[in-house]
Write an enzyme that holds these catalytic residues in place. Structure first.
Site, PDB file in Angstrom:
ATOM      1  CD  GLU A   1      -1.563  -2.389   1.807  1.00  0.00           C
ATOM      2  OE1 GLU A   1      -2.438  -3.190   2.184  1.00  0.00           O
ATOM      3  OE2 GLU A   1      -0.335  -2.636   1.891  1.00  0.00           O
TER       4      GLU A   1
ATOM      5  N   PRO B   1     -19.515  21.455  -1.131  1.00  0.00           N
ATOM      6  CG  PRO B   1     -20.506  22.252  -3.081  1.00  0.00           C
ATOM      7  CD  PRO B   1     -20.615  21.153  -2.074  1.00  0.00           C
TER       8      PRO B   1
ATOM      9  NE  ARG C   1     -12.391  35.648  10.632  1.00  0.00           N
ATOM     10  CZ  ARG C   1     -13.620  35.180  10.412  1.00  0.00           C
ATOM     11  NH1 ARG C   1     -13.800  34.161   9.624  1.00  0.00           N
ATOM     12  NH2 ARG C   1     -14.652  35.701  11.018  1.00  0.00           N
TER      13      ARG C   1
ATOM     14  CG  ASP D   1     -13.419  29.475   5.003  1.00  0.00           C
ATOM     15  OD1 ASP D   1     -13.034  28.799   5.971  1.00  0.00           O
ATOM     16  OD2 ASP D   1     -13.981  30.592   5.120  1.00  0.00           O
TER      17      ASP D   1
ATOM     18  NE  ARG E   1      -9.451  32.056  12.598  1.00  0.00           N
ATOM     19  CZ  ARG E   1     -10.228  31.560  11.620  1.00  0.00           C
ATOM     20  NH1 ARG E   1      -9.743  31.456  10.393  1.00  0.00           N
ATOM     21  NH2 ARG E   1     -11.469  31.204  11.858  1.00  0.00           N
TER      22      ARG E   1
ATOM     23  CB  ILE F   1      -1.348  28.138   6.105  1.00  0.00           C
ATOM     24  CG1 ILE F   1      -0.491  27.152   5.307  1.00  0.00           C
ATOM     25  CG2 ILE F   1      -1.124  29.568   5.610  1.00  0.00           C
ATOM     26  CD1 ILE F   1      -0.866  27.062   3.845  1.00  0.00           C
ATOM     27  CD  GLU F   2      -7.441  29.034   8.760  1.00  0.00           C
ATOM     28  OE1 GLU F   2      -8.361  29.472   8.052  1.00  0.00           O
ATOM     29  OE2 GLU F   2      -7.623  28.180   9.649  1.00  0.00           O
TER      30      GLU F   2
ATOM     31  CG  ASP G   1     -11.544  32.596   7.343  1.00  0.00           C
ATOM     32  OD1 ASP G   1     -11.326  31.453   7.766  1.00  0.00           O
ATOM     33  OD2 ASP G   1     -12.675  32.988   6.999  1.00  0.00           O
TER      34      ASP G   1
ATOM     35  CB  THR H   1     -15.900  42.521   1.979  1.00  0.00           C
ATOM     36  OG1 THR H   1     -15.160  41.689   2.879  1.00  0.00           O
ATOM     37  CG2 THR H   1     -15.501  42.189   0.554  1.00  0.00           C
TER      38      THR H   1
ATOM     39  NE  ARG I   1     -20.098  32.752   4.495  1.00  0.00           N
ATOM     40  CZ  ARG I   1     -19.277  32.275   5.417  1.00  0.00           C
ATOM     41  NH1 ARG I   1     -17.961  32.296   5.202  1.00  0.00           N
ATOM     42  NH2 ARG I   1     -19.737  31.788   6.552  1.00  0.00           N
TER      43      ARG I   1
END
Length: 275
Positions: free
Chosen positions: A79, A238, A216, A221, A207, A201-202, A219, A167, A245
């Site tokens: 494997e 998803p 934060r 996602d 974070r 990485i955050e 972020d 934003t 958003r």
């Protein structure tokens, strides 16, 4: 290389290799015969039109690469050998989108009559879209650092980065404005492995998950992963709220307007227009 439609095949059948893989000490010490079957999924259209090997995969070279890898590495499990060799092939040959790889062990130490034992894996490149945002400190530096960390990952290719937009905060918590964007990646990681990478990485960016929808430093996602619909205790793909958003849909529509939501059946551009 990533392709949703390239399904031409180049096959290697029963490549014979003497190598040293196995659980028992005598197997890794003395070695034995293995056979490798490989199917490379690619697009040979240009190679056919030009009659030029440069646009295809040199199966002779691939045979030598597989042989050298099997002989220069030692794994206890078939494997592990199959997983590592499949990954090495995908990284070596840019024209392979996906592959089937089977390693056969005809002389396995089983004290019963049998024909052969084998392990077969299917692996390939995946396309994923990642939402990125920051509203603390040097926002651009945090986002740039995330892109650089992803580019440095051996199993990730950053293909496109959207423009960043300012934003208003989402979710009702009073805080500073966000800087948001979207990245397009190609990766050999599975969704959970990609999530783990993003969270590391955050964390490296400081974070802290103290306030839901709160401020934060960084972020990251997962918005889409191929056309996958997936749910676990830690991850939903998803992204369950991306259609509501604007700070996600605007930069996503700039680089992937015709990406279709696999559950809603609507393009990103269509979802943005409805919003």
């Amino acid at each position: 290389m990533y392709s949703e439609w390239a399904k031409d095949e180049i096959r290697i059948d029963r490549l014979e290799i003497f190598a040293h893989h196995g659980v028992f000490p005598e197997e890794t010490r003395d070695g034995q015969i293995f056979y490798v079957n490989a199917t490379f999924y690619t697009d040979v259209h240009k190679a056919c039109e030009e009659d030029n090997l440069a646009y295809s995969i040199d199966y002779g070279d691939a045979c030598f690469f597989i042989t050298e890898w099997m002989q220069n590495n030692t794994c206890r499990l078939l494997e592990a050998a199959a997983e590592k060799l499949a990954r090495a092939l995908l990284l070596k040959y840019d024209l392979i989108c996906e592959l089937d790889l089977e390693i056969l062990k005809p002389h396995a130490p089983i004290k019963l009559p049998f024909g052969c034992v084998s392990v077969k894996v299917h692996r390939g490149w995946h396309r994923s879209y990642i939402g990125v945002g920051s509203n603390m400190g040097d926002r651009e530096r945090y986002i740039k650092g995330a892109v650089e960390a992803l580019e440095a990952h051996p199993l990730i290719k950053v293909k496109r980065v959207s423009e960043l937009i300012v934003t208003k905060p989402y979710g009702g918590v009073e805080q500073e404005d966000f800087l948001n964007g979207v990245l397009e990646l190609e990766t050999l990681l599975n969704p959970e492995e990609l999530l783990e990478t993003l969270q590391k990485i955050e964390s490296a960016a400081g974070r802290k998950r103290e306030i839901h929808w709160g401020p934060r430093t960084l972020d990251l996602d997962i918005l889409f992963f191929d056309a996958l619909c997936y749910r676990s205790e830690t991850l939903v793909i998803p992204h369950p709220d991306l259609q509501n958003r604007r700070f996600v849909l605007e930069p996503l529509a700039a680089i992937a307007p015709y990406m279709c939501h696999p559950l809603m059946g609507k393009t990103v551009a269509g979802l943005l227009k409805e919003l």
